[in-house]
Design a protein around this motif. Sequence first.
Motif, short mmCIF file in Angstrom:
data_model
loop_
_atom_site.label_atom_id
_atom_site.label_comp_id
_atom_site.label_asym_id
_atom_site.label_seq_id
_atom_site.Cartn_x
_atom_site.Cartn_y
_atom_site.Cartn_z
N ALA A 433 0.94 -1.32 0.07
CA ALA A 433 -0.14 -0.13 -0.11
C ALA A 433 0.98 1.57 0.12
CB ALA A 433 -0.95 -0.04 1.36
N ILE A 434 2.05 1.16 0.90
CA ILE A 434 2.98 2.58 0.82
C ILE A 434 3.64 2.66 -0.38
CG2 ILE A 434 4.91 3.42 1.85
CD1 ILE A 434 4.12 1.73 4.31
N ALA A 435 4.00 1.53 -1.16
CA ALA A 435 4.53 1.50 -2.47
C ALA A 435 3.60 1.91 -3.59
CB ALA A 435 5.09 0.07 -2.88
N VAL A 436 2.39 1.57 -3.51
CA VAL A 436 1.48 2.19 -4.31
C VAL A 436 1.24 3.79 -4.22
CG1 VAL A 436 -0.98 2.15 -5.23
CG2 VAL A 436 0.19 0.07 -4.55
N TYR A 437 1.13 4.11 -2.98
CA TYR A 437 1.01 5.55 -2.90
C TYR A 437 2.19 6.35 -3.44
CZ TYR A 437 0.64 9.87 -0.23
OH TYR A 437 0.30 11.21 0.22
N GLU A 438 3.34 5.88 -2.84
CA GLU A 438 4.61 6.63 -3.45
C GLU A 438 4.90 6.43 -4.82
OE1 GLU A 438 6.21 8.56 -1.58
OE2 GLU A 438 5.54 7.89 0.43
N THR A 439 4.29 5.43 -5.59
CA THR A 439 4.59 5.35 -7.24
C THR A 439 3.61 6.31 -7.64
OG1 THR A 439 5.35 2.98 -6.49
CG2 THR A 439 4.82 3.67 -8.94
N SER A 440 2.28 6.23 -7.15
CA SER A 440 1.34 7.11 -7.84
C SER A 440 1.84 8.51 -7.98
CB SER A 440 -0.07 7.05 -7.00
OG SER A 440 -0.55 5.59 -6.98
N VAL A 441 2.44 8.90 -6.72
CA VAL A 441 2.95 10.35 -6.76
C VAL A 441 3.95 10.65 -7.66
CG1 VAL A 441 4.06 12.10 -5.25
CG2 VAL A 441 1.90 10.49 -4.45
N LEU A 442 4.93 9.60 -7.81
CA LEU A 442 6.17 9.73 -8.60
C LEU A 442 5.66 9.50 -10.11
CD1 LEU A 442 9.02 9.62 -9.30
CD2 LEU A 442 9.04 6.93 -8.94
N LEU A 443 4.80 8.73 -10.58
CA LEU A 443 3.98 8.70 -11.87
C LEU A 443 3.38 9.96 -12.29
CD1 LEU A 443 2.58 4.97 -12.16
CD2 LEU A 443 4.69 6.10 -13.30
N ALA A 444 2.77 10.69 -11.24
CA ALA A 444 2.08 11.86 -11.53
C ALA A 444 3.20 12.98 -11.85
CB ALA A 444 0.90 12.21 -10.48
N GLY A 445 4.14 13.01 -11.02
CA GLY A 445 5.03 14.09 -11.25
C GLY A 445 5.94 13.84 -12.70
N LEU A 446 6.21 12.75 -12.90
CA LEU A 446 6.72 12.59 -14.34
C LEU A 446 6.02 12.68 -15.35
CD1 LEU A 446 8.37 8.76 -13.83
CD2 LEU A 446 9.73 11.10 -13.81
N ARG A 447 4.60 12.65 -15.29
CA ARG A 447 3.74 12.96 -16.43
C ARG A 447 3.32 14.41 -16.29
NH1 ARG A 447 0.18 7.47 -15.60
NH2 ARG A 447 2.03 6.09 -16.66
N GLY A 448 3.95 15.16 -15.26
CA GLY A 448 3.61 16.65 -15.38
C GLY A 448 2.12 17.07 -14.67
N ARG A 449 1.66 15.96 -13.82
CA ARG A 449 0.37 16.23 -13.11
C ARG A 449 0.63 16.77 -11.62
NH1 ARG A 449 -1.77 10.51 -15.11
NH2 ARG A 449 -1.93 10.96 -17.50
N GLY A 450 -0.10 17.60 -11.35
CA GLY A 450 -0.09 18.13 -9.71
C GLY A 450 -0.45 17.09 -9.06
N ARG A 451 -1.27 16.15 -9.17
CA ARG A 451 -1.91 15.10 -8.45
C ARG A 451 -2.22 13.96 -9.28
NH1 ARG A 451 -7.54 14.86 -9.14
NH2 ARG A 451 -7.60 13.86 -7.00
#
Length: 936
Positions: A433-451
């Motif tokens: 669950a922690i890994a999914v949370y951190e990876t979601s934030v990371l992917l959003a940053g790589l794709r230029g999304r604020g959230r």
Amino acid sequence: MTEITEALPGPFAALRSQLLDAAAAFAGAGEGAGGADPVSGILAGMVDDVDRALREELEIFPVCHHSPASALAMARRLREKRPAVIYLELCEDLRPLLDELRNCRLPVALQAFATELEDFPAEWSPLSVVAPVTEASAEYQAIAYALDTPGVELVLVDRSTDHVFQWEPRTPPEPAADGGEGAALHGDAVGIEIGDLRPRFAELEAHLLHHGKVRHWSEWWDQYVEQPLVGADHDTYRQVMVLIGSLFRRLRPERDARNDRDEDRERYMWTRMREHLAASGADPARCLYVCGAFHAASRVEQFGLRADAPYEITPRTATRWQYGLIPSSHSAIEAQFGLAPGSVSIAAATWSKALKGSGVTPYRLKGQEGTKPKAVRARRAPDPGGPVADRLSGFLSRPPAPNGLDEDELLGWCVDIVRLARRNGYLASTADAIAVYETSVLLAGLRGRGRPTPYDFQDAAVTCIEKDTVPGRRDVRRLCEILLGGDRVGQVGYESLPPLARDVLDRLEPLGLDLTKRTIQRALLDLDADPELRPCSDLLWVLRRLLPDNAVRPIMGSRRLGERPIQESWDLDLGRHQRSIVELGYEGVTIEQVLEQRLRRTVADPKATAATALAAVEDAILYLGGGRIADDLGNRAVELLAAERTVDDAPDVLRRIRRLLAYYRTTRADLPKWCERFVTAGYAHYCTLLPTAFLDEDTGVRQVAAMLGFLFSMESLALSLGCDHSQLELAVRQSHPEAPARIALLWAARSQLGLLPVAELRARYDELLANPLVVPSIPLYLSGFVQALEPVPSLAPVVVEVMSKAFARLPDPVLLPWLPKLITTLRDEAAELVPVLVREAGRMLPASLPAVDAWVPPWSARRPAAPASAPVPAPARAVADLVAAHPAACDAVAGLLGHDAGWRPAAGGGGDDRVTGLLAAHGDTAHAVAALLGRA
């Protein structure tokens, strides 16, 4: 080359100038200025399209299908404007169905259905059009507002369903994409959607996906259009949507066949709106035109209320259309319209979240099943009116307001997906669950999304939880779809069902089951203890005949001619097959009427055969009680049999007419007239075709045996009805087959007619076994003898005898390859004959193992062996001399027969004792071979 019109003064003049300057700078940065005109024309044309749409006297509201942003903007605008007339882009003949939506649970689809076609190719039948409706859609908001607000008129202005197919090319409509069980809710219907907003230029879509760092169009639309427009005001929303529609409209292939249809639809809609305004006298200022953003940027000459360009609407064809509501689902909508899996479920979740954040009260039909009234206070704002202001410049020049990370929402997703994964067999834990949370934030940053978006969350969950295996039947991506809303499936309410569907539910009510549930339910029927359930049993068997196999499935019990069941057990899944029941309602008022119509259409088809007509008679007896319908179908069977020129269906005809005759003989005093006519017509028909069938290579042995079976088994009845026995005897005498299997079949027929004694039949077979040249063909003769059990079952002892002799005498190289073929032939073509063979073999063969040693076959006839010194007949001497003269050929033949060359005759030509003894024992064969060799 696109022409650039001169800029007109207006709110978008500044934006137009900026875009033209940008186009010129772009052209100047290239290799030359030759590319400036197309780019400038497109950019300027887009601004002109926006200006034109917003200047129109009739307010145009552009939408995208199943878009939460469109639905939210529509709800806001309806509360602000309070229009008195709403023109909706939807097939005009679907209007009566909209009032039935309040009895349904969304999503459902409006459907038009036709089976009897006029002026359309017959191979198109059946025709079906569906228009799905979801709650998170602008069209539903407009429908709910219009139906529940007194004094508001809802007018559908798009082409009728009949025109949908009139405008199609004369090729069969392509079926919908296969999307599993959910897609089956729509079947192969043609989908109608409001606001198909997607690039029709493949390179443009690929460019947008690549630079947007997304995988599919639904994700691009959610990030770059949905989210920025969710909180936009009315003017900004309209201008952006028309701009997007204009972009996609101008960047489309010129030779796309859909271009003409799109423009014809726009001409159709504007013509209908002008006609309605002229007839009703409504004030255009109090009207609202809801259409796709693609059509809002229309450039046809009929655009606008003040246009006077004529357009002739062709009349509808004589095709009789049926209308109704069918269940739909998120996956069905995604499959039919090419959306990414889960996108409609994500849109529904976005809609729910946007309602909570915006404070907008959506419109819902009163009494709508599956909905709950919102306790949110509406923010009523006055209609702004006044001149149009340029909102595009600010929207395009400013980045969207960044949305902060909603930690509570994302944490809830991560915890819930781990819980779902563990239930479905994944070894997930809190660390995942922690890994999914951190990876979601990371992917959003790589794709230029604020959230992180739901799409980022899906990718992160697949990466962190699924890894390389799927332990259950659901993968993590599917679990994410379930978490975010699932594949919501709609249901049509009882009051909105056609009369046939309501009648089915009413008649099955004694079962005590809730048949509207989308689960498999078990029904137990004790028909002797509770005779009131017998009508339910009859109805279930009819449904079994008409619905898909998994809708109504018998677990215990069967329905055959002459049988009366005592107990039955059924698995019922009518809730998930509501669409099929609704479509049956388009064909008749009761289920029995539909079955009768289908049976009559089956036998009236140009490709119908006598076998299909007999099957229809059997169904009419089983499910409709027989009577007049069975007699009508039987008369048609007689006509079809007399008109047939082949005997391909002879086995099926024989099996079915035997079953029907047995049924009628046990249930009534006399046979129906059609049965008597069928027997006499079949007797004459098969007698006529029998000699040809024996010689025709395309006619199988099974078919010929079935013809003989019909003639022999029906002969007594046929003769009593006036047929002539000499006709059959003459047909058999005129038959001269050449293939071994057919020869054996003919021998059996001649034996049945008394033209060939059984003793002579055995002698002929013994001669075949004694002839080395015929031995490889013995299996073919045996196949014919086995098939002969159909017309001559009394020949079973002889068939067991000939098969036993074959097993005893045939060499292994001949016997072993034939055995698999014998087994497959018996299984596929003569399965009903195997019990006859087994029963007869059990009667003739020894019953115990010790008795085998002392058992003597009843057919064995021992001949005394000829003494070695017996004189050799002259023809045999000639054969012996011939063999001695050609020793090489003798050795080769001996090797093929499995013997060594030690028996070679002596060089003197007289031959040894073994040869002379063999020739003396088989004098007839020696005579025949000598005659063939010219040495007699």
